[in-house]
Design a protein around this motif. Structure first.
Motif, PDB file in Angstrom:
ATOM      1  N   ASP A  88       0.783  -1.388   0.032  1.00  0.00           N
ATOM      2  CA  ASP A  88       0.190  -0.034   0.005  1.00  0.00           C
ATOM      3  C   ASP A  88       0.846   1.189  -0.021  1.00  0.00           C
ATOM      4  O   ASP A  88       0.153   2.379   0.158  1.00  0.00           O
ATOM      5  CB  ASP A  88      -0.835  -0.029   1.276  1.00  0.00           C
ATOM      6  CG  ASP A  88      -0.192   0.154   2.359  1.00  0.00           C
ATOM      7  OD1 ASP A  88       1.162  -0.026   2.751  1.00  0.00           O
ATOM      8  OD2 ASP A  88      -1.074   0.302   3.370  1.00  0.00           O
ATOM      9  N   ASN A  93      -1.347   6.869   3.036  1.00  0.00           N
ATOM     10  CA  ASN A  93      -0.105   6.200   3.895  1.00  0.00           C
ATOM     11  C   ASN A  93       1.162   6.438   3.032  1.00  0.00           C
ATOM     12  O   ASN A  93       1.586   5.417   2.460  1.00  0.00           O
ATOM     13  CB  ASN A  93      -0.523   4.872   4.012  1.00  0.00           C
ATOM     14  CG  ASN A  93       0.855   4.347   5.057  1.00  0.00           C
ATOM     15  OD1 ASN A  93       1.187   5.056   5.830  1.00  0.00           O
ATOM     16  ND2 ASN A  93       0.916   3.066   5.097  1.00  0.00           N
ATOM     17  N   VAL A 121      -8.085   8.958   8.984  1.00  0.00           N
ATOM     18  CA  VAL A 121      -7.451   7.498   8.720  1.00  0.00           C
ATOM     19  C   VAL A 121      -6.165   7.868   7.636  1.00  0.00           C
ATOM     20  O   VAL A 121      -6.313   8.873   6.989  1.00  0.00           O
ATOM     21  CB  VAL A 121      -8.403   6.633   8.501  1.00  0.00           C
ATOM     22  CG1 VAL A 121      -9.045   7.168   6.948  1.00  0.00           C
ATOM     23  CG2 VAL A 121      -7.807   5.013   8.096  1.00  0.00           C
ATOM     24  N   ASP A 142      -4.619   5.886   4.720  1.00  0.00           N
ATOM     25  CA  ASP A 142      -5.261   4.797   3.772  1.00  0.00           C
ATOM     26  C   ASP A 142      -4.846   4.856   2.406  1.00  0.00           C
ATOM     27  O   ASP A 142      -5.457   5.840   1.874  1.00  0.00           O
ATOM     28  CB  ASP A 142      -6.745   4.418   3.846  1.00  0.00           C
ATOM     29  CG  ASP A 142      -6.789   2.910   3.383  1.00  0.00           C
ATOM     30  OD1 ASP A 142      -6.206   2.352   2.942  1.00  0.00           O
ATOM     31  OD2 ASP A 142      -8.211   2.786   3.535  1.00  0.00           O
ATOM     32  N   ASP A 184      -4.570   1.920   0.650  1.00  0.00           N
ATOM     33  CA  ASP A 184      -4.883   0.510   0.187  1.00  0.00           C
ATOM     34  C   ASP A 184      -6.202   0.481  -0.514  1.00  0.00           C
ATOM     35  O   ASP A 184      -6.220   0.264  -1.674  1.00  0.00           O
ATOM     36  CB  ASP A 184      -4.853  -0.517   1.474  1.00  0.00           C
ATOM     37  CG  ASP A 184      -5.237  -1.673   1.267  1.00  0.00           C
ATOM     38  OD1 ASP A 184      -4.591  -2.133   0.256  1.00  0.00           O
ATOM     39  OD2 ASP A 184      -5.104  -2.881   2.123  1.00  0.00           O
ATOM     40  N   PRO A 200      -8.740   3.690  -0.131  1.00  0.00           N
ATOM     41  CA  PRO A 200      -9.303   4.593   0.289  1.00  0.00           C
ATOM     42  C   PRO A 200     -10.886   5.086   0.269  1.00  0.00           C
ATOM     43  O   PRO A 200     -11.597   5.835   0.717  1.00  0.00           O
ATOM     44  CB  PRO A 200      -8.540   6.006  -0.022  1.00  0.00           C
ATOM     45  CG  PRO A 200      -7.728   5.568  -1.190  1.00  0.00           C
ATOM     46  CD  PRO A 200      -7.496   4.021  -0.861  1.00  0.00           C
TER      47      PRO A 200
END
Length: 346
Positions: free
Chosen positions: A59, A165, A206, A208, A210, A212
């Motif tokens: 990710d 991320n 968050v 993310d 991977d 989102p």
């Protein structure tokens, strides 16, 4: 009798030596971003060639880089973004690419070849390109709440923001808001961007990269900095989720196939790259994933709706506001990494 026995032993030894070579042509170990290639494409490739595709996903470029550097072998193809192609090339982590073994390399637009991070495409073959920009669920926020990057600091977004991320993309937000390049190397400018981003952290629900789109679709977040393919899928399921190209600029990226130094199935890797670069295959991937293709003939095969969809295929005027991520020197990258850790752990 001994001569026959010796002959049989020699033949057996020869077969043992040959077996790994034969096996090497029947598998390719692909390490790629999550949700970045359709399963049916992999299945069709195997049906046509007999080469099985073992797929592992990551990710973030940082996760991919660390894993490849740690294990050394086990992967035949990786798909880093432009900045990490440059880094991995400089660190000797990649094999040289022989484009003569990839006939369909000629399908790639010159716009995406011979880039500064990999002159003459000695180590990479473009796969997909796109943007990382602002996705907003307009049903959860008043009209006009988010129109530019600085709007992410608005109180309406406290605890409702998603960030990727990805250290380059997140630091890029702070840099762009301050008017700097996303490829900034000035330590003082990086410090200022970090300090600006510290005040953004209370907004973040968050991190993310991977998938989102899930947080956007569920209403967990009201806005996010996301890859355009994720925004494309989210918008298809909920038209209230819009994608904005901010006037101050945004990140553009190019992801490419690379063969790691420890690859054991190189010829299979070449076969896979060439297959994916077929115009019909590249077009099918772009239609399914919602990312832009660097393949000229593939773009011509896209549906009219896809060609006109600015999330996938932004206009030249929109692209002109974007800035492609470039590779950073080791000293500068370390500064980015130190600020990234501080942002995520505070």
């Amino acid at each position: 009798m001994k001569r026959i026995l010796y002959g049989m032993l020699a033949l057996a030894a020869l077969l043992v030596m040959m077996t790994p070579v034969v096996a090497a042509e029947k598998v390719v170990n692909l390490y790629i971003w999550s949700e970045y290639i359709p399963d049916e494409i992999l299945a069709n490739f195997t049906r046509e060639t007999g080469i099985r595709v073992n797929i592992s996903t990551y990710d973030s470029n940082e996760a991919m880089y660390a894993k490849v550097k740690l294990v050394g072998k086990g992967y035949d193809l990786v798909v880093p973004s432009s900045d990490y192609v440059g880094l991995m090339r400089r660190e000797g982590m990649l094999q040289q690419i022989d484009t003569k073994k990839i006939p369909n390399f000629s399908m790639i637009s010159p716009r995406f070849t011979n880039q500064s991070f990999d002159p003459n495409n000695g180590y990479s073959v473009p796969y997909m390109w796109g943007s990382t920009s602002l996705a907003v669920n307009t049903s959860l926020l008043p009209a006009g709440t988010v129109e530019k990057t600085a709007d992410l600091w608005k109180p309406e977004l406290k605890g409702k923001l998603l960030l990727p991320n990805d250290l380059r993309e997140v630091l890029g937000v702070g840099l762009k808001v301050l008017g700097y390049s996303i490829n900034e190397t000035n330590p003082e400018h990086l410090r200022l961007a970090f300090e600006k981003l510290q005040s953004l952290m209370p907004q973040v629900r968050v991190f993310d990269s991977d998938s989102p789109k899930q947080a956007l679709l569920s209403g967990e977040v009201a806005a996010g900095l996301v890859y355009n393919g994720e925004a494309y899928v989210a918008n298809g399921e909920n038209p209230a989720i819009t994608y904005i190209y901010p006037p101050e600029g945004f990140s553009l990226w190019l992801d490419s196939f690379c063969i790691p130094k420890g690859a054991e199935h190189v010829e299979a890797a070449y076969a896979f790259i060439d297959y994916v670069l077929r115009p019909k295959i590249s077009a099918a991937i772009s239609e399914s994933m919602g990312y832009s293709s660097p393949n000229i003939q593939a773009v011509a095969l896209l549906s009219e709706a896809m060609k006109k969809n600015i999330i996938v295929n932004p206009t030249e005027e929109m692209v002109a506001k974007g800035e492609f991520l470039d590779s950073l020197d080791e000293k500068t990258l370390k500064i980015y990494e130190e600020y990234w850790v501080k942002l995520k752990t505070k």
